[in-house]
Structure formats: structure tokens, C-alpha cells
Motif scaffolding. Structure first.
Motif, mmCIF file in Angstrom:
data_model
loop_
_atom_site.group_PDB
_atom_site.id
_atom_site.type_symbol
_atom_site.label_atom_id
_atom_site.label_comp_id
_atom_site.label_asym_id
_atom_site.label_seq_id
_atom_site.Cartn_x
_atom_site.Cartn_y
_atom_site.Cartn_z
ATOM 1 N N LEU A 1 2.491 -0.531 -2.742
ATOM 2 C CA LEU A 1 2.940 -1.809 -2.191
ATOM 3 C C LEU A 1 2.014 -2.265 -1.063
ATOM 4 C CD1 LEU A 1 5.444 -3.632 -2.631
ATOM 5 C CD2 LEU A 1 6.573 -2.354 -0.816
ATOM 6 N N HIS A 2 1.671 -1.365 -0.151
ATOM 7 C CA HIS A 2 0.830 -1.743 0.986
ATOM 8 C C HIS A 2 -0.590 -2.073 0.539
ATOM 9 C CE1 HIS A 2 3.665 0.338 4.080
ATOM 10 N NE2 HIS A 2 4.244 -0.625 3.392
ATOM 11 N N ARG B 1 5.244 -12.997 5.640
ATOM 12 C CA ARG B 1 5.351 -11.660 5.059
ATOM 13 C C ARG B 1 4.502 -10.689 5.884
ATOM 14 N NH1 ARG B 1 1.802 -10.708 -0.043
ATOM 15 N NH2 ARG B 1 0.372 -10.504 1.706
ATOM 16 N N GLU C 1 0.402 -5.806 -9.146
ATOM 17 C CA GLU C 1 0.903 -7.160 -8.869
ATOM 18 C C GLU C 1 1.899 -7.584 -9.942
ATOM 19 O OE1 GLU C 1 -2.680 -9.089 -6.197
ATOM 20 O OE2 GLU C 1 -2.039 -10.109 -8.007
ATOM 21 N N THR D 1 -5.025 -1.247 4.128
ATOM 22 C CA THR D 1 -4.735 -0.207 3.150
ATOM 23 C C THR D 1 -5.787 -0.277 2.038
ATOM 24 O OG1 THR D 1 -2.414 -0.542 3.735
ATOM 25 C CG2 THR D 1 -2.850 0.853 1.839
ATOM 26 N N LEU E 1 6.592 7.683 -1.207
ATOM 27 C CA LEU E 1 5.299 7.505 -0.552
ATOM 28 C C LEU E 1 4.327 6.772 -1.475
ATOM 29 C CD1 LEU E 1 3.514 8.174 1.943
ATOM 30 C CD2 LEU E 1 2.799 10.238 0.716
ATOM 31 N N ASP F 1 4.995 4.777 -4.103
ATOM 32 C CA ASP F 1 5.367 3.367 -4.285
ATOM 33 C C ASP F 1 5.102 2.565 -3.006
ATOM 34 O OD1 ASP F 1 5.940 3.455 -6.954
ATOM 35 O OD2 ASP F 1 8.109 3.515 -6.735
ATOM 36 N N GLY F 2 5.344 3.176 -1.850
ATOM 37 C CA GLY F 2 5.069 2.490 -0.582
ATOM 38 C C GLY F 2 3.578 2.228 -0.396
ATOM 39 N N LEU F 3 2.745 3.210 -0.712
ATOM 40 C CA LEU F 3 1.285 3.024 -0.592
ATOM 41 C C LEU F 3 0.800 1.957 -1.583
ATOM 42 C CD1 LEU F 3 0.024 6.715 -0.215
ATOM 43 C CD2 LEU F 3 -0.005 4.932 1.552
ATOM 44 N N TRP G 1 3.656 -5.507 -11.800
ATOM 45 C CA TRP G 1 4.835 -4.657 -11.601
ATOM 46 C C TRP G 1 5.743 -5.225 -10.516
ATOM 47 C CZ3 TRP G 1 6.840 -2.054 -7.422
ATOM 48 C CH2 TRP G 1 7.848 -1.122 -7.706
ATOM 49 N N LEU G 2 5.127 -5.678 -9.410
ATOM 50 C CA LEU G 2 5.911 -6.205 -8.290
ATOM 51 C C LEU G 2 6.658 -7.479 -8.708
ATOM 52 C CD1 LEU G 2 6.680 -6.009 -5.316
ATOM 53 C CD2 LEU G 2 4.541 -7.182 -4.743
ATOM 54 N N LEU H 1 2.797 -13.331 -3.261
ATOM 55 C CA LEU H 1 1.541 -13.032 -3.964
ATOM 56 C C LEU H 1 0.902 -14.307 -4.489
ATOM 57 C CD1 LEU H 1 2.371 -9.894 -6.175
ATOM 58 C CD2 LEU H 1 0.984 -9.954 -4.095
ATOM 59 N N GLY I 1 8.882 2.570 0.627
ATOM 60 C CA GLY I 1 9.165 3.176 -0.678
ATOM 61 C C GLY I 1 10.641 3.535 -0.819
ATOM 62 N N VAL J 1 -1.341 -3.671 -2.066
ATOM 63 C CA VAL J 1 -1.297 -5.049 -2.562
ATOM 64 C C VAL J 1 -0.991 -6.039 -1.428
ATOM 65 C CG1 VAL J 1 0.032 -6.605 -4.055
ATOM 66 C CG2 VAL J 1 -0.753 -4.417 -4.937
ATOM 67 N N LEU J 2 -0.116 -5.631 -0.485
ATOM 68 C CA LEU J 2 0.317 -6.553 0.575
ATOM 69 C C LEU J 2 -0.684 -6.638 1.717
ATOM 70 C CD1 LEU J 2 4.114 -5.803 1.033
ATOM 71 C CD2 LEU J 2 2.945 -7.294 -0.585
ATOM 72 N N ASP J 3 -1.399 -5.568 1.963
ATOM 73 C CA ASP J 3 -2.237 -5.482 3.163
ATOM 74 C C ASP J 3 -3.555 -4.813 2.780
ATOM 75 O OD1 ASP J 3 -3.143 -5.333 5.751
ATOM 76 O OD2 ASP J 3 -1.805 -3.701 6.365
ATOM 77 N N ALA K 1 4.782 3.657 4.783
ATOM 78 C CA ALA K 1 4.808 3.662 3.305
ATOM 79 C C ALA K 1 6.079 4.349 2.812
ATOM 80 C CB ALA K 1 3.562 4.363 2.758
ATOM 81 N N LEU K 2 6.457 5.456 3.465
ATOM 82 C CA LEU K 2 7.669 6.176 3.064
ATOM 83 C C LEU K 2 8.901 5.281 3.219
ATOM 84 C CD1 LEU K 2 8.907 8.923 2.189
ATOM 85 C CD2 LEU K 2 9.218 9.409 4.633
#
Lengths: 194, 194
Positions: free
Chosen positions: A165-166, B123, A104, A174, A159, A161-163, A106-107, B114, B162, A168-170, B158-159
Motif C-alpha cells: 500500500l505504501h 490522502r 493499483e 517507499t 506488513l 500488505d501495508g508495504l 488490486w486496491l 489514485l 496492513g 503505491v501511496l507514497d 506498514a503494520l
């Protein structure tokens, strides 16, 4: 006579105060004043550590990097490379409360760095370190002839960074368990075991 | 007599002003006052459209969603599914100046959401729509028996997020051309052509 304070312990306390303010109120409220109040310190004492809000933010972002690096450095690297790689990459993913807080922060910093050039060098440093870790993981795992190591490292990094992110977002979809499964499946595929 | 204004044109103008302020100065400076100044409007005129900063931010975030959805809806869906899928997913990636601006705004909003619950529903809406698009793309492409469609949709999503993030954070390495190549390689693998 002033109290003797362990500077390292004080820095850790400050870091925790910065993080609490950011997570509760948002980065835009992490002023030197608010962090001093959160830490129970005077503005003067806090200014020994950072004079401006930019320095304060850089300080907290550096701490995220240090924590991730420290956990990766402490890993047991013996045993099956597939397992070592998985453990190392998990350290960069928000799978428990500590790493969730880091993500969080980092984002918030990453978004802020878009408009604050002073923060960019630090952000880029973390990005480069994770890219390098991904490259080493791909090299340790992938034995397929003709595999494009650079491209696979970039895909793995995106992948992860996307995971993160997800996560934290969802968080309901996730889950930590799901992130672990998706990463494992990707690594199996890379290692040619899928 | 007051000038007759096309409300839709005025909304577009306002949206562009909001974006300019966010991209130049950061989300924390996108106050109702600053956006009114940027748009050359009085605060009173602006308040016809949104009364608070949260409404202003929600307005700009909704616009990102609308633009992505409009581009996807306008796609030609005829022809090879592999090509259709690639074109659809490219619309969600920051491959040109317009989509790059959308991604920067999305990142600023995502970080803000957040700590601002009012922004979260919006979002989450964008997140769900992209997840659903990924699921449909996986179903259209993947013919491997026993393939886990849900897991592949989550991995693809996620990809994509990312890669979009890296395009904005590390534009020199993650060029539009590179993003296109990495996505294409992933889709080829999904379609069993890699």
C-alpha cells in the motif's frame, strides 16, 4: 469468413485493455463500453467474454491473482530457505512496473468489493492465498522455540500488505529498494539473525 | 424568514450523510444529488457546502482525519509510555464501529485518489500524520542501541495500515481483539520486552 482468433491471446488483450482503463481513468470508468473501445472491439465481441461490468471486473481481478501465482510457481525453490522465502514474498510486492500496476488494480478492486458482494469471493481468495504463503514462509524460517506461527504469519501478511500500500501511496519515500530492505530486516528477525 | 442553522451542526449532518451513502452504495454513488437526498436537503442548500463531487469527497476525507486527530489529542498522555503508545496507535485502527466506518471510507478514498489528483494532497496529509505518530511512538519505546528509528517507524506504519486493511477485509479472522494482540506483541518487541 471470420478471422480465427486464439481465445487465450484475446483474453490477454482484453485484460490489458481493462487494466489500461482502470489505471488511467479509474475503476468507475471501466464499463463494458469503454473497455471495448480501448480494445478496438465491438460491444458484441466483448460480450463473448463478459456480459456485465461485474464480470469484467472479476475477470481483471482474477488475472492479478493468476499473474502472482504464476510467478510464485516459477520460482526456483532450491537453496537457502531464507533466500527462497524472500524471493517468494517479493513476488507479492509492487517492486517493478508490472507488479505496481497489479497493486493499483488490486486496491481499486478491494475498495469496490466493499460494496459489490460479487467481487468479494475473489478478493477473499487472493487474501487467503497470501496468508497461506506467509504461514509457509514463517514455518520455513522461524526456529525460535515457542514461536506463535499463526500470529507471526498474520503479522507478516499485514506488513506485506501495508508495504505494498505504501509503495503505491507514497512512492517517493517507499521506494522498491526500501521495501526490500524492510522486508529483509523483518525476515532476519523472524529467522533469529537480527 | 429562513431558519437559523448552526453551520457546524449542519456540516456534521452532511458528513454523516456522505458516509452513509459511501458505506451503503459505494463511493461512485456519492454524488452531490444523492447526498442531498440522503440529508433531506435541496441541491441548492448542499452547494453552499460543496459545489462539486470532488469537494464533497474531500470534505468527507478531511472529516476522517479530524476525527482521528481529535481522539489522539484527547488522550491522557500520563503514565507508562508503553501504554500511552498503545492507546494512541489504537485510535488509528478500526477497533469499533465508528473507526470501522472511517477505515471503509479511507479505503474508498485512497483507491479513488489514485485517479483523482485533487484528493491526493489530503490522502498524503493523513499518511504523513500517521507516519509522524509512528516515529514518535518508536522514539518513546525503543531503547535498543543502534536501533534504526526511521526503519522501525516505517515498519510500524506498514503494520498498522496492513492490520487496519485486514480488519475490514477479513473481519472474522482479524477481530478487534486479534488486532490489539498483534499490535501489543509488536510494541513489546520494540520495547525489548518480548
Amino acid at each position: 469468413m471470420p478471422k480465427v482468433v486464439d481465445p487465450e491471446a484475446r483474453r490477454r488483450e482484453l485484460a490489458e485493455s481493462v487494466w489500461r482503463v482502470i489505471r488511467r481513468d479509474g475503476l468507475e470508468h471501466a464499463s463494458v463500453r469503454n473497455v471495448a473501445r480501448e480494445a478496438g472491439l465491438s460491444m458484441g465481441s466483448l460480450r463473448h467474454y463478459f456480459a456485465t461490468q461485474s464480470e469484467l471486473l472479476a475477470f481483471a481481478m482474477r488475472l492479478v491473482h493468476e499473474r502472482v501465482q504464476r510467478r510464485i510457481a516459477a520460482l526456483d525453490l532450491s537453496g537457502d530457505p531464507r533466500q527462497v522465502v524472500e524471493r517468494a514474498l517479493q513476488e507479492a510486492l509492487p517492486l517493478d512496473a508490472e507488479r505496481h500496476a497489479e497493486m493499483e488494480v488490486w486496491l481499486a478492486f478491494t475498495a469496490r468489493a466493499l460494496v459489490d458482494p460479487k467481487l468479494r469471493a475473489l478478493r477473499d481468495e487472493g487474501h487467503s492465498k497470501l496468508r497461506e504463503l506467509c504461514r509457509r514462509c514463517v514455518e520455513a524460517l522461524a526456529r525460535r522455540p515457542g514461536l506463535d506461527v499463526a500470529a507471526e504469519a498474520e503479522r507478516l501478511h499485514a506488513l506485506i500488505d501495508g508495504l505494498a500500500l505504501h509503495r503505491v501511496l507514497d512512492p517517493a519515500t517507499t521506494t522498491p529498494q526500501r521495501v526490500v530492505e524492510l522486508l529483509a530486516a523483518h525476515l532476519d528477525e523472524l529467522a533469529g539473525q537480527a
